[in-house]
Design a protein around this motif. Structure first.
Motif, PDB file in Angstrom:
ATOM      1  N   TYR A  72      80.109  89.147 -50.140  1.00  0.00           N
ATOM      2  CA  TYR A  72      80.157  87.764 -50.594  1.00  0.00           C
ATOM      3  C   TYR A  72      79.072  87.527 -51.642  1.00  0.00           C
ATOM      4  N   THR A  73      79.428  86.778 -52.682  1.00  0.00           N
ATOM      5  CA  THR A  73      78.410  86.358 -53.649  1.00  0.00           C
ATOM      6  C   THR A  73      77.897  84.954 -53.355  1.00  0.00           C
ATOM      7  N   ASN A  74      78.358  84.340 -52.278  1.00  0.00           N
ATOM      8  CA  ASN A  74      77.791  83.048 -51.876  1.00  0.00           C
ATOM      9  C   ASN A  74      76.302  83.185 -51.577  1.00  0.00           C
ATOM     10  N   VAL A  75      75.547  82.094 -51.829  1.00  0.00           N
ATOM     11  CA  VAL A  75      74.135  82.093 -51.440  1.00  0.00           C
ATOM     12  C   VAL A  75      74.040  81.618 -49.981  1.00  0.00           C
ATOM     13  N   THR A  76      74.597  82.419 -49.093  1.00  0.00           N
ATOM     14  CA  THR A  76      74.606  82.099 -47.664  1.00  0.00           C
ATOM     15  C   THR A  76      73.200  81.833 -47.154  1.00  0.00           C
ATOM     16  N   GLN A  77      72.238  82.553 -47.715  1.00  0.00           N
ATOM     17  CA  GLN A  77      70.855  82.449 -47.249  1.00  0.00           C
ATOM     18  C   GLN A  77      70.236  81.084 -47.539  1.00  0.00           C
ATOM     19  N   TRP A  78      70.870  80.277 -48.375  1.00  0.00           N
ATOM     20  CA  TRP A  78      70.317  78.954 -48.668  1.00  0.00           C
ATOM     21  C   TRP A  78      70.725  77.909 -47.641  1.00  0.00           C
ATOM     22  N   LEU A  79      71.605  78.292 -46.733  1.00  0.00           N
ATOM     23  CA  LEU A  79      71.964  77.398 -45.631  1.00  0.00           C
ATOM     24  C   LEU A  79      70.892  77.455 -44.555  1.00  0.00           C
ATOM     25  N   THR A  80      70.688  76.355 -43.862  1.00  0.00           N
ATOM     26  CA  THR A  80      69.727  76.322 -42.760  1.00  0.00           C
ATOM     27  C   THR A  80      70.391  75.699 -41.531  1.00  0.00           C
ATOM     28  N   GLY A  81      69.763  75.920 -40.391  1.00  0.00           N
ATOM     29  CA  GLY A  81      70.276  75.330 -39.161  1.00  0.00           C
ATOM     30  C   GLY A  81      71.412  76.141 -38.563  1.00  0.00           C
ATOM     31  N   PRO A  82      72.000  75.646 -37.491  1.00  0.00           N
ATOM     32  CA  PRO A  82      73.038  76.403 -36.767  1.00  0.00           C
ATOM     33  C   PRO A  82      74.274  76.706 -37.584  1.00  0.00           C
ATOM     34  N   ASP A  83      74.597  75.849 -38.564  1.00  0.00           N
ATOM     35  CA  ASP A  83      75.772  76.119 -39.389  1.00  0.00           C
ATOM     36  C   ASP A  83      75.635  77.403 -40.190  1.00  0.00           C
ATOM     37  N   ALA A  84      74.409  77.773 -40.520  1.00  0.00           N
ATOM     38  CA  ALA A  84      74.202  78.979 -41.315  1.00  0.00           C
ATOM     39  C   ALA A  84      74.710  80.208 -40.573  1.00  0.00           C
ATOM     40  N   LEU A  85      74.337  80.332 -39.311  1.00  0.00           N
ATOM     41  CA  LEU A  85      74.797  81.476 -38.528  1.00  0.00           C
ATOM     42  C   LEU A  85      76.299  81.395 -38.281  1.00  0.00           C
ATOM     43  N   LYS A  86      76.792  80.216 -37.970  1.00  0.00           N
ATOM     44  CA  LYS A  86      78.223  80.049 -37.704  1.00  0.00           C
ATOM     45  C   LYS A  86      79.052  80.466 -38.911  1.00  0.00           C
ATOM     46  N   LEU A  87      78.675  79.975 -40.087  1.00  0.00           N
ATOM     47  CA  LEU A  87      79.441  80.288 -41.293  1.00  0.00           C
ATOM     48  C   LEU A  87      79.291  81.760 -41.675  1.00  0.00           C
ATOM     49  N   SER A  88      78.114  82.324 -41.444  1.00  0.00           N
ATOM     50  CA  SER A  88      77.916  83.748 -41.716  1.00  0.00           C
ATOM     51  C   SER A  88      78.832  84.590 -40.844  1.00  0.00           C
ATOM     52  N   LYS A  89      78.878  84.258 -39.564  1.00  0.00           N
ATOM     53  CA  LYS A  89      79.732  85.017 -38.653  1.00  0.00           C
ATOM     54  C   LYS A  89      81.201  84.914 -39.044  1.00  0.00           C
ATOM     55  N   GLU A  90      81.634  83.708 -39.365  1.00  0.00           N
ATOM     56  CA  GLU A  90      83.034  83.526 -39.748  1.00  0.00           C
ATOM     57  C   GLU A  90      83.361  84.326 -41.009  1.00  0.00           C
ATOM     58  N   ALA A  91      82.447  84.314 -41.959  1.00  0.00           N
ATOM     59  CA  ALA A  91      82.672  85.058 -43.203  1.00  0.00           C
ATOM     60  C   ALA A  91      82.716  86.558 -42.935  1.00  0.00           C
ATOM     61  N   ASN A  92      81.788  87.051 -42.132  1.00  0.00           N
ATOM     62  CA  ASN A  92      81.771  88.472 -41.808  1.00  0.00           C
ATOM     63  C   ASN A  92      83.010  88.882 -41.014  1.00  0.00           C
ATOM     64  N   ALA A 110      77.438  92.916 -45.005  1.00  0.00           N
ATOM     65  CA  ALA A 110      77.248  91.649 -44.304  1.00  0.00           C
ATOM     66  C   ALA A 110      76.626  90.595 -45.204  1.00  0.00           C
ATOM     67  N   THR A 111      77.022  89.337 -44.980  1.00  0.00           N
ATOM     68  CA  THR A 111      76.298  88.198 -45.546  1.00  0.00           C
ATOM     69  C   THR A 111      75.471  87.596 -44.417  1.00  0.00           C
ATOM     70  N   LEU A 112      74.221  87.214 -44.682  1.00  0.00           N
ATOM     71  CA  LEU A 112      73.271  86.894 -43.616  1.00  0.00           C
ATOM     72  C   LEU A 112      72.583  85.549 -43.829  1.00  0.00           C
ATOM     73  N   PRO A 113      72.211  84.878 -42.726  1.00  0.00           N
ATOM     74  CA  PRO A 113      71.425  83.636 -42.796  1.00  0.00           C
ATOM     75  C   PRO A 113      69.928  83.958 -42.896  1.00  0.00           C
ATOM     76  N   TRP A 114      69.487  84.343 -44.076  1.00  0.00           N
ATOM     77  CA  TRP A 114      68.121  84.823 -44.269  1.00  0.00           C
ATOM     78  C   TRP A 114      67.062  83.757 -43.984  1.00  0.00           C
ATOM     79  N   TYR A 115      67.445  82.482 -43.881  1.00  0.00           N
ATOM     80  CA  TYR A 115      66.454  81.433 -43.628  1.00  0.00           C
ATOM     81  C   TYR A 115      65.679  81.728 -42.353  1.00  0.00           C
ATOM     82  N   ASP A 116      66.299  82.442 -41.405  1.00  0.00           N
ATOM     83  CA  ASP A 116      65.642  82.858 -40.165  1.00  0.00           C
ATOM     84  C   ASP A 116      65.812  84.370 -40.060  1.00  0.00           C
ATOM     85  N   PRO A 117      64.800  85.152 -40.457  1.00  0.00           N
ATOM     86  CA  PRO A 117      64.960  86.604 -40.508  1.00  0.00           C
ATOM     87  C   PRO A 117      65.355  87.239 -39.181  1.00  0.00           C
ATOM     88  N   LYS A 118      64.887  86.694 -38.070  1.00  0.00           N
ATOM     89  CA  LYS A 118      65.265  87.266 -36.772  1.00  0.00           C
ATOM     90  C   LYS A 118      66.762  87.036 -36.509  1.00  0.00           C
TER      91      LYS A 118
END
Length: 334
Positions: A72-92, A110-118
């Motif tokens: 994905y070329t989306n800037v997934t990492q710019w999302l924050t909060g629970p939606d970031a992980l949810k949308l990342s999982k759906e995309a993956n 993989a596209t990842l929610p980098w806002y929270d590295p863990k």
């Protein structure tokens, strides 16, 4: 000859929508790329941005490409909060469904929610263990601000990648807003937009991310971490002599010179820039074993991809390495 492309893209409409306000507030020129007329001028086809499946397979068959590593070329990492992980999982999961349907034609980064590295590290681990992904791709900076991936907060992600011996593809995206104001302004809106992105600016910034990783000692901490850099290394290979000169071990505190880490830990692709002079220079600096093939589809048309490989000024053995063998070794494709 088998050909594998490693910079082959898709866009998530859901992630795009969730990021819309952030992107348009920081980069108002982005609307120009959403205009079908402007997109056509860049060779973009909106129908190719959002879907995989049979139509993408047809594109590959017509172009003579055997396999794509989808990202994905989306800037997934710019999302924050629970939606970031949810949308990342759906995309993956969407990529995974296509890998399952066409196992000989697709693999996934993989596209990842980098806002929270863990959280990002956990999702990366899931995609590798459960979905069979072969690494990750980061599109732009890991945060909206001027924080880059040399920061120690991202060590959990490197730990996962080194554990499974898989790469990160460092891909360009929107240039820092501060850099846009300083370097890519006061021309026409169209020139500002292209100059700061695909014309020059975002390639420069993607190369800086790799430079920072080396200078920050990331490859000393993680000596087996593997990085893929597109567009012939985003200009960095062409400055290796200068970087060695300006950043000697006496200054950096690293035990080796700058180019040692680059040549050991970085692989480069053309990313749709089909130029034999660039290829030959990168081979001289890095060796054929660190070159991979990539088309940057659908941002660059597939036409011309296979002829570029077949007509390359390489031995047949080196063509095979460039076309697929190096990729198969790097991401462990049997």
């Amino acid at each position: 000859m088998k050909i594998i492309g490693l910079e082959e893209h898709i866009v998530s409409r859901d992630i795009e929508s969730a990021n819309n306000e952030t992107i348009n507030s920081a980069f108002p020129y982005y609307k120009a790329f959403q205009n079908p007329v402007a997109a056509a001028a860049f060779g973009l086809s909106f129908k190719d941005l959002f879907e995989l499946g049979e139509r993408r397979i047809k594109d590959l068959d017509e172009a003579g490409i055997d396999m794509e590593i989808i990202s994905y070329t989306n800037v997934t990492q710019w999302l924050t909060g629970p939606d970031a992980l949810k949308l990342s999982k759906e995309a993956n999961d969407y990529i995974a469904s296509n890998v399952k349907a066409f196992p000989d034609r697709f693999r996934g980064f993989a596209t990842l929610p980098w806002y929270d590295p863990k959280v990002a590290a956990d999702e990366l681990k899931r995609t590798i263990e459960e979905l069979g992904f072969v690494g990750t791709l980061l599109s732009g900076r890991p945060q909206t601000g001027n924080i880059y991936i040399d920061d120690k907060i991202y060590y959990p992600i490197w730990e996962v990648l080194t554990k499974y011996d898989l790469p990160i593809y460092i891909h360009p995206h929107f240039t820092s807003a501060d850099a846009c104001k300083a370097y890519y302004s006061n021309l026409s809106p169209e020139i500002n937009a292209i100059f700061s992105t695909m014309g020059y600016g975002w390639h420069f910034e993607a190369g800086i991310q790799v430079i920072r990783m080396i200078l920050a000692g990331v490859f000393e901490k993680f000596p087996t971490l593997k990085v893929i850099s597109g567009h012939w290394g985003e200009m960095v290979p062409f400055y290796l002599p200068r970087l060695d000169m300006m950043f000697p071990p006496e200054l950096t505190g690293l035990p080796e010179k700058f180019s040692f880490y680059y040549k050991r830990n970085v692989w480069v692709t053309p990313g749709g820039i089909y130029d034999y002079d660039d290829m030959e220079y990168c081979i001289r600096k890095m060796g054929i074993d660190h070159l991979l093939f990539a088309t940057d589809f659908p941002y660059v048309p597939l036409k011309g991809a296979r002829p570029f490989v077949e007509n390359a000024p390489l031995t047949e053995e080196d063509k095979e390495k460039f076309a697929h063998l190096n990729a198969e070794k790097l991401i462990h494709l049997s």
